[in-house]
Write an enzyme that holds these catalytic residues in place. Structure first.
Site, PDB file in Angstrom:
ATOM      1  N   GLU A   9     118.997 -30.509 136.396  1.00  0.00           N
ATOM      2  CA  GLU A   9     118.784 -29.480 137.403  1.00  0.00           C
ATOM      3  C   GLU A   9     117.350 -28.986 137.433  1.00  0.00           C
ATOM      4  OE1 GLU A   9     118.618 -25.590 139.386  1.00  0.00           O
ATOM      5  OE2 GLU A   9     118.104 -26.039 137.299  1.00  0.00           O
ATOM      6  N   ASP A  25     120.414 -29.061 130.903  1.00  0.00           N
ATOM      7  CA  ASP A  25     118.984 -29.323 130.692  1.00  0.00           C
ATOM      8  C   ASP A  25     118.209 -28.023 130.826  1.00  0.00           C
ATOM      9  OD1 ASP A  25     119.664 -29.498 133.548  1.00  0.00           O
ATOM     10  OD2 ASP A  25     117.539 -29.916 133.842  1.00  0.00           O
TER      11      ASP A  25
END
Length: 451
Positions: free
Chosen positions: A155, A92
């Site tokens: 994250e 991500d």
């Protein structure tokens, strides 16, 4: 695999590495609320296919619960008695809004004249993902150690994986955790990251009057919430811009690991004539002292502003806390400061609390020493160590599953030019190649040892 063969492999693999990075950058894999889910699902499917191509047959998605984005997980058995190594990275990325100042399309991997590859996530942290991919492909599904692969999808935002790891600790126990989500301070200068600041974040709301008032009729006596918010936020800093919240832990980073101020100003693109925040040892300011940042304010925009006394204002405050500190104690200090410095009896509300613990590597760890050797051999230069002001919440959670284990933090996100989270994020292909070599060497040399 020795250094010569690892280098030969990495050089031949780089066209595929770059092609894989191009595919991943092409997905706007943003896990923040309000962004579409489709790119996240699409990149997860591509990652499964990529790791299967690399010989990781059992790779799968971890279901982290309702509303969560999946993590990629696999376990690849090594020889009996060999160490267990977890490879971690995340797919991500941060948003790349149009007004941020990009000179290329953030979702198209673009090579510029300087040889760097530009795109959102090209460094943070899709470079780490493709480094793990290339590392595993080097062993064609038969690594010299048992490998556990964890590629996270949340994250950069509120993650669900920490709780999952805590509830499934046996699936993550390892002797070594290799986290490819960091980088060298300068291109070509190898360094391990040995400390991470944690983070305490809160949302602060101030209310003063029931509704907006005419600033001519009531201004000067009616309490303005935005003015009160500005005064409260300014109380967190001294005249030099250093964070001065009472009760926050702080210490001095070792003197020999300071940062050149000119290099830092260039890396941070500080405007001419603007002074840096804080005073003293620059490494300490960045790695071992707390740093409060106002990361958002809800207030009337300038466009369309009217002559009113504002009844309510909200701010999001993020405070980086130092390695070795207790996150809950640091949160208490932040909340106490905000309540005690709220001006003139305003109504104050604190909520939406998030805590990320800090981490510091133990000195003299045998795997850390081995990793320094591998990184130095791969880059052809002596390896040093440095801290990071950033936070990777999962690191300590993983270490807690495996008492006595070590975490190795490195990566291709050089602090000199990568500009992670900002416009024109980029990665140097040579940094990426050398990282792949270092990881091959580390797994090979660990495989020569017995668990």
């Amino acid at each position: 695999m020795d250094l010569t063969h690892a280098r030969e492999y990495a050089q031949k693999a780089m066209p595929q590495v770059i092609d894989d990075l191009r595919t991943l950058v092409g997905h706007s894999s943003i896990a923040f609320p309000g962004f579409p889910r489709e790119p996240m699902d699409a990149i997860a499917e591509d990652l499964l296919a990529m790791f299967r191509r690399a010989g990781v047959e059992g790779v799968r998605l971890l279901d982290l619960g309702e509303g969560a984005y999946p993590s990629i997980f696999a376990e690849i058995p090594g020889p009996e008695g060999s160490p267990v190594v977890t490879l971690y990275a995340h797919y991500d990325v941060q948003p790349a809004p149009e007004g941020q100042g990009w000179t290329t399309d953030p979702w198209t991997l673009t090579e510029k004249e300087d040889g760097r590859l530009y795109g959102r996530g090209a460094a943070d942290d899709k470079s780490g993902v493709v480094a793990h991919l290339a590392t595993l492909a080097a062993f064609d599904g038969k690594p010299p150690v048992t490998v556990r692969l964890v590629i996270e999808g949340e994250e950069e935002t509120g993650s669900h994986i920490e709780e999952y790891v805590e509830n499934h600790a046996e699936d993550f126990r390892s002797d070594v955790f290799v986290v490819a989500d960091s980088g060298n301070q300068r291109v070509g200068a190898p360094a391990l990251t040995t400390g991470l600041r944690g983070d305490v974040s809160v949302t602060v709301t101030i209310r003063t009057i029931e509704s907006a008032l005419h600033s001519g009729l009531f201004g000067g006596a009616a309490p303005d919430a935005l003015v009160a918010m500005v005064q409260l936020l300014s109380s967190m800093y001294d005249e030099h811009g250093a964070t001065v919240i009472e009760g926050l832990d702080s210490y001095r980073w070792p003197e020999g690991e300071d940062i050149d101020e000119a290099d830092f100003r260039a890396s941070a693109a500080v405007l001419g004539g603007v002074e840096l925040s804080g005073t003293g040892h620059l490494a300490s300011r960045l790695w071992s002292r707390p740093a409060a940042t106002v990361i958002g304010i809800d207030a009337p925009p300038v466009a369309g502003a009217s002559n009113i006394v504002i009844p309510e204002a909200t701010a999001r405050v993020s405070v980086r806390i130092v390695p070795g500190s207790d996150p809950k104690a640091q949160l208490d200090a932040v909340e106490t400061h905000l309540r005690e410095h709220a001006p003139r009896g305003v109504q104050l509300e604190i909520g939406d609390v998030k805590l990320f613990g800090a981490w510091q590597a133990p000195q003299g760890g045998p795997v850390t020493q081995l990793a320094e050797q591998c990184l130095g051999d791969a880059f052809g230069a002596p390896c040093t160590s440095h801290g990071s002001g950033g936070s990777i919440p999962l690191v300590q959670v993983l270490l807690d599953t495996s008492p006595g284990s070590e975490a190795i933090l490195w990566g291709a996100e050089d602090e000199e030019k990568a500009r992670i989270h900002g416009p024109d994020e980029s990665v140097d292909p040579k940094e990426l190649e050398d990282l792949v070599v270092a990881q091959i060497l580390l797994l090979s040399r660990l495989g020569e040892q017995k668990a």
